[in-house]
Design a protein around this motif. Structure first.
Motif, PDB file in Angstrom:
ATOM      1  N   GLU A   1       0.801  -1.227   0.000  1.00 51.67           N
ATOM      2  CA  GLU A   1       0.000   0.000   0.000  1.00 51.67           C
ATOM      3  C   GLU A   1       0.833   1.276   0.000  1.00 51.67           C
ATOM      4  O   GLU A   1       0.283   2.376  -0.060  1.00 51.67           O
ATOM      5  N   ASP A   2       2.155   1.129   0.064  1.00 50.67           N
ATOM      6  CA  ASP A   2       3.022   2.310  -0.012  1.00 50.67           C
ATOM      7  C   ASP A   2       3.272   2.728  -1.450  1.00 50.67           C
ATOM      8  O   ASP A   2       3.913   3.768  -1.696  1.00 50.67           O
ATOM      9  N   SER A   3       2.802   1.947  -2.402  1.00 49.88           N
ATOM     10  CA  SER A   3       2.951   2.320  -3.809  1.00 49.88           C
ATOM     11  C   SER A   3       2.245   3.646  -4.041  1.00 49.88           C
ATOM     12  O   SER A   3       1.033   3.770  -3.815  1.00 49.88           O
ATOM     13  N   ALA A   4       3.010   4.630  -4.489  1.00 48.85           N
ATOM     14  CA  ALA A   4       2.483   5.992  -4.618  1.00 48.85           C
ATOM     15  C   ALA A   4       3.565   6.866  -5.239  1.00 48.85           C
ATOM     16  O   ALA A   4       4.692   6.431  -5.453  1.00 48.85           O
ATOM     17  N   VAL A   5       3.182   8.111  -5.491  1.00 46.27           N
ATOM     18  CA  VAL A   5       4.163   9.131  -5.852  1.00 46.27           C
ATOM     19  C   VAL A   5       4.449   9.935  -4.602  1.00 46.27           C
ATOM     20  O   VAL A   5       3.516  10.386  -3.915  1.00 46.27           O
ATOM     21  N   TYR A   6       5.723  10.105  -4.294  1.00 44.04           N
ATOM     22  CA  TYR A   6       6.123  10.884  -3.124  1.00 44.04           C
ATOM     23  C   TYR A   6       6.597  12.246  -3.614  1.00 44.04           C
ATOM     24  O   TYR A   6       7.582  12.347  -4.346  1.00 44.04           O
ATOM     25  N   LEU A   7       5.846  13.251  -3.219  1.00 41.79           N
ATOM     26  CA  LEU A   7       6.102  14.614  -3.668  1.00 41.79           C
ATOM     27  C   LEU A   7       6.784  15.403  -2.570  1.00 41.79           C
ATOM     28  O   LEU A   7       6.364  15.385  -1.415  1.00 41.79           O
ATOM     29  N   CYS A   8       7.818  16.104  -2.953  1.00 38.47           N
ATOM     30  CA  CYS A   8       8.460  17.044  -2.051  1.00 38.47           C
ATOM     31  C   CYS A   8       8.069  18.452  -2.504  1.00 38.47           C
ATOM     32  O   CYS A   8       7.952  18.726  -3.699  1.00 38.47           O
ATOM     33  N   ALA A   9       7.853  19.320  -1.547  1.00 35.17           N
ATOM     34  CA  ALA A   9       7.512  20.705  -1.863  1.00 35.17           C
ATOM     35  C   ALA A   9       8.229  21.621  -0.874  1.00 35.17           C
ATOM     36  O   ALA A   9       8.605  21.194   0.222  1.00 35.17           O
ATOM     37  N   SER A  10       8.406  22.869  -1.282  1.00 35.56           N
ATOM     38  CA  SER A  10       9.002  23.839  -0.366  1.00 35.56           C
ATOM     39  C   SER A  10       8.283  25.170  -0.482  1.00 35.56           C
ATOM     40  O   SER A  10       7.581  25.429  -1.467  1.00 35.56           O
ATOM     41  N   SER A  11       8.433  25.982   0.540  1.00 40.23           N
ATOM     42  CA  SER A  11       7.829  27.308   0.523  1.00 40.23           C
ATOM     43  C   SER A  11       8.672  28.238   1.393  1.00 40.23           C
ATOM     44  O   SER A  11       9.502  27.795   2.183  1.00 40.23           O
TER      45      SER A  11
END
Lengths: 108, 117
Positions: B85-95
């Motif tokens: 269930e960890d299959s996914a896209v892991y997105l990093c973001a910054s602000s």
């Protein structure tokens, strides 16, 4: 619970037709709301925020506190508007919570 | 200016193996986020850093996920052991500092797509 709901997973319109992507929210207080967009093979990016009352790429969104909605509208859709659209709401402090998204397809 | 950089772009592993993702935010952005996006769903925040301190990790499955941001710049997200269930896209973001409170604009990377077999 604070949440944002996008009732339509898919939306298809013809070029030149008006388009409205729905977003409803649940929030106690005065919410800040945003629309993010992801074009094919591009990064997720901010489209517009309600506090700015701006129009970006012909899109506008009005916060309706009575209906708890923040629908995204454009009077004449273009093929390049085809993308995934996410409504987002800050919840639990500064966490930005996204809706499930609506895939917009504009047909020629 | 350079955007948020992530690597690897794709990773395929078997369940119970471990994996690590790396993120380099936009220079000067103090706030860094890791989101998990499962197919057909919107991004879900896993962890938020302000400089090298954790602001919000309430939705991080801490029994298997860990993240760090040493020196307040780069960050790594680790999964050990991975589940299907960890299959996914892991997105990093910054602000920028107080990003959401001030501008609401998060800058996202291209994401790391994980497939767990």
């Amino acid at each position: 619970a604070q949440r944002v709901t996008q009732p339509e997973k898919l939306l298809s319109v013809f070029k030149g037709a008006p388009v409205e992507l729905k977003c409803n929210y649940s929030y106690s207080g005065s919410p800040e709301l945003f629309w993010y967009v992801q074009y094919s093979r591009q990064r997720l990016q901010l489209l517009l925020r309600h506090i700015s009352r701006e129009s970006i790429k012909g899109f506008t969104a009005d916060l309706n506190k009575g209906e708890t909605s923040f629908h995204l509208k454009k009077p004449f859709a273009q093929e390049e508007d085809s993308a995934m659209y996410y409504c987002a709401l800050p919840t639990s402090g500064s966490r930005l919570t996204f809706g499930e998204g609506t895939q917009l397809t504009v047909n020629p | 200016e350079a955007g948020v950089a992530q690597s690897p772009r794709y990773k395929i592993i078997e369940k119970r193996q471990s994996v690590a993702f790396w993120c380099n935010p936009i220079s000067g952005h103090a706030t860094l986020y890791w989101y998990q996006q499962i197919l057909g769903q919107g991004p879900k925040l896993l962890i938020q850093f302000q400089n090298n301190g954790v602001v919000d990790d309430s939705q991080l499955p801490k029994d298997r996920f860990s993240a760090e941001r040493l020196k307040g710049v780069d960050s790594t997200l680790k999964i050990q052991p991975a589940k299907l269930e960890d299959s996914a896209v892991y997105l990093c973001a910054s602000s920028l500092v107080g990003g959401i409170a001030n501008t609401g604009e998060l800058f996202f990377g291209e994401g790391s797509r994980l497939t767990v077999l």
